[in-house]
Design a protein around this motif. Structure first.
Motif, PDB file in Angstrom:
ATOM      1  N   ALA A   1      29.720  41.181  37.828  1.00 10.55           N
ATOM      2  CA  ALA A   1      29.698  40.800  36.416  1.00 10.55           C
ATOM      3  C   ALA A   1      31.014  40.149  35.994  1.00 10.55           C
ATOM      4  CB  ALA A   1      29.419  42.030  35.556  1.00 10.55           C
ATOM      5  N   ALA A   2      32.131  40.706  36.450  1.00 15.97           N
ATOM      6  CA  ALA A   2      33.437  40.142  36.085  1.00 15.97           C
ATOM      7  C   ALA A   2      33.620  38.746  36.671  1.00 15.97           C
ATOM      8  CB  ALA A   2      34.552  41.068  36.564  1.00 15.97           C
ATOM      9  N   THR A   3      33.170  38.546  37.910  1.00 15.55           N
ATOM     10  CA  THR A   3      33.298  37.229  38.527  1.00 15.55           C
ATOM     11  C   THR A   3      32.440  36.202  37.799  1.00 15.55           C
ATOM     12  OG1 THR A   3      33.692  38.313  40.663  1.00 15.55           O
ATOM     13  CG2 THR A   3      33.177  35.967  40.706  1.00 15.55           C
TER      14      THR A   3
ATOM     15  N   GLN B   1      32.408  42.635  44.473  1.00 20.39           N
ATOM     16  CA  GLN B   1      31.029  42.239  44.784  1.00 20.39           C
ATOM     17  C   GLN B   1      30.918  41.699  46.200  1.00 20.39           C
ATOM     18  OE1 GLN B   1      33.011  40.477  42.863  1.00 20.39           O
ATOM     19  NE2 GLN B   1      33.019  38.415  43.724  1.00 20.39           N
ATOM     20  N   ALA B   2      32.053  41.383  46.826  1.00 23.11           N
ATOM     21  CA  ALA B   2      32.038  40.908  48.214  1.00 23.11           C
ATOM     22  C   ALA B   2      31.486  41.963  49.154  1.00 23.11           C
ATOM     23  CB  ALA B   2      33.454  40.501  48.644  1.00 23.11           C
TER      24      ALA B   2
ATOM     25  N   PHE C   1      28.290  50.962  40.933  1.00 23.01           N
ATOM     26  CA  PHE C   1      28.807  50.380  39.702  1.00 23.01           C
ATOM     27  C   PHE C   1      30.022  49.505  39.981  1.00 23.01           C
ATOM     28  CE2 PHE C   1      31.866  53.822  39.932  1.00 23.01           C
ATOM     29  CZ  PHE C   1      32.988  53.332  39.297  1.00 23.01           C
ATOM     30  N   VAL C   2      30.786  49.842  41.039  1.00 30.71           N
ATOM     31  CA  VAL C   2      31.947  49.027  41.398  1.00 30.71           C
ATOM     32  C   VAL C   2      31.492  47.654  41.882  1.00 30.71           C
ATOM     33  CG1 VAL C   2      33.870  48.810  43.024  1.00 30.71           C
ATOM     34  CG2 VAL C   2      33.406  51.008  41.940  1.00 30.71           C
ATOM     35  N   GLN C   3      30.436  47.628  42.686  1.00 31.20           N
ATOM     36  CA  GLN C   3      29.912  46.356  43.181  1.00 31.20           C
ATOM     37  C   GLN C   3      29.419  45.480  42.031  1.00 31.20           C
ATOM     38  OE1 GLN C   3      26.945  47.185  46.238  1.00 31.20           O
ATOM     39  NE2 GLN C   3      27.980  49.091  46.763  1.00 31.20           N
TER      40      GLN C   3
END
Length: 480
Positions: free
Chosen positions: A281-283, A264-265, A274-276
């Motif tokens: 979401a994971a963070t 997300q950085a 979707f990677v961002q």
């Protein structure tokens, strides 16, 4: 029955003493060299912060320009202090929990010297202008294989100790330690291969670099810190961990969620969307394992106010637990796309990293060191006053750096970047007062850790107190 119980107690005491003797030199080497590197990292932090509002400070020295001294500060903090403090706690805790003395202390000690040599060469390389420019991976490219080779010697011993452990029971701390041991080479090797070896598109290399930082925080530093806190809390309070289900759920949640965090950085960059959002979401979800562990620890120490006030190890461990809960909260706030709009290119990210590395991990390591060192040196800490100074200066310093300077300063800096007239000049002017505050706070933390390093060195030289009573923080009973 009484005779058998007494014999078992004597046998356990002898075994613990044998384990402590077998690991005294490598553990103390990791702790003291790590503490020395921490002092170096703090000095570099002071210089780098001063550069933000006084660019001419030490301007005649090319090696101390901001573009070199700031990455040197972070890499020394991560690999000089963080990794080595983690190694010391990792090998001692695994040996104690596996009930296995070390027969390879010499190999571990050699690996420690190689690690320190590589960190020294890498730091000099950054200051001489040979850094790679990759965040947390700035050491010249020839350094990382040396670090990985040195780590391999430590990791192999840890895994063997776990495999030949005595008894059938496995403690939750062992799960966290084993996880950290296995996850580190996967993270470190994968990131360096894709960033420094393979011909990867530069934008994806930057994304992998962002993943690497979060993976190192949550899959190496966090498991070691949680394992240490669980062990110390159970030992000092003489209580079992409050809820074993919370413990295992926290471990598996961390193992499943943490590998997805980080990318997300690069929110808004031309990489798959979707990677961002998966990284964001994971963070945010990383708060789940952190909250499970934090609640479990605080429930275990419920009603133990006097023990927390008196025990240096328990006081630092509880402070680390509070830091972990704040980290969970900051993960939810800073990883949200709406917040990233203001913080993506600011010092807020630096504040988040410091909260993880110092406010959480380092406080846990201090607690572990205050617990472990008297047992392996057979001496007690000389001065309760020095420990109290170290604690309070660290607490006030890191709160000032993280909350009042880096995070608030980051949002202020981000808001200034939205100004359509001279946005970057406005951003620099907005962050200057916070940079001054961070410089002062780092000075306080440096002073506190000079006391810590001196205290630790005296213990390594076995100049501590010969006493059967631990050094407590109560003024009426503590040795000053």
């Amino acid at each position: 029955m009484s005779t058998q119980s007494h014999e078992s107690t004597v046998e356990d005491t002898q075994l613990r003493s044998e384990i402590d003797r077998s690991l005294r030199h490598p553990v103390m080497f990791f702790f003291t060299s790590g503490a020395a590197w921490l002092a170096v990292a703090l000095f570099l932090a002071i210089v780098s912060m001063a550069k933000l509002y006084a660019p001419g400070f030490l301007g005649e020295c090319s090696g101390l320009q901001y573009g070199r001294v700031f990455p040197a500060h972070l890499n020394v903090l991560v690999y000089g202090w963080g990794a080595q403090a983690g190694f010391g706690v990792l090998i001692w805790l695994m040996a104690r929990l596996s009930r296995q003395p070390s027969k390879n202390a010499g190999t571990i000690l050699v690996a420690g010297h190689i690690w320190n040599f590589a960190v020294a060469v890498g730091t000099i390389g950054i200051l001489c202008g040979h850094g790679t420019g990759k965040h947390w991976m700035q050491f010249p490219t020839f350094v990382w294989p040396v670090l990985l080779g040195a780590y391999a010697a430590i990791a192999i011993w840890v895994v063997i100790s776990f495999r030949i452990r005595r008894g059938d029971s496995t403690y939750i701390s062992q799960w966290y330690l084993l996880g950290a041991t296995i996850w580190f080479p996967w993270i470190y090797l994968t990131a360096n291969l894709y960033v420094n070896v393979f011909d990867v598109q530069p934008l994806m290399a930057a994304a992998i670099n962002a993943w690497f930082r979060f993976a190192l925080i949550f899959l190496f530093f966090t498991p070691i810190a949680i394992a240490s806190i669980y062990y110390i809390v159970a030992k000092i309070t003489a209580r079992p961990i409050y809820n074993s289900t919370y413990s295992m759920a926290g471990f598996w949640a961390l193992a499943v969620i943490a590998p997805w965090a980080g990318m997300q950085a690069l929110m808004g960059a031309p990489i798959p969307v979707f990677v961002q959002y998966a990284g964001a979401a994971a963070t945010i979800l990383i708060a789940v394992p952190l909250l499970l562990s934090g609640v479990n620890i605080l429930k275990t120490t419920s009603g133990q106010t006097e023990a927390i006030a008196n025990s240096p190890s328990l006081r630092f461990s509880i402070a680390a637990t509070v830091g972990m809960l704040i980290l969970a909260l900051m993960s939810v706030i800073l990883a949200h796309p709406a917040a990233l709009k203001f913080t993506q290119f600011t010092i807020a990210g630096y504040g988040y990293e410091l909260l993880a590395l110092y406010g959480f991990f380092s406080m846990a390591m201090f607690g572990a060191i205050y617990f472990i060192v008297p047992r392996i040196t057979r001496r007690e800490w000389l001065s309760a006053r020095m420990i109290r100074t170290h604690f309070w200066f660290s607490i006030y310093g890191i709160l000032f750096v993280v909350i009042f300077c880096a995070l608030l300063g980051g949002f202020q800096q981000g808001a200034a970047q939205e100004n359509h007239v001279h946005p970057w000049r406005q951003a620099v002017e907005a962050v200057s007062p916070f940079a001054i505050g961070m410089t002062v706070a780092w000075c306080f933390i440096l002073i506190s850790n000079m006391f810590f390093f001196l205290h630790l060195t005296l213990m390594w030289l076995r100049l501590g107190r010969r006493s059967a009573h631990p050094t407590l923080l109560r003024r009426e009973s503590a040795s000053a």
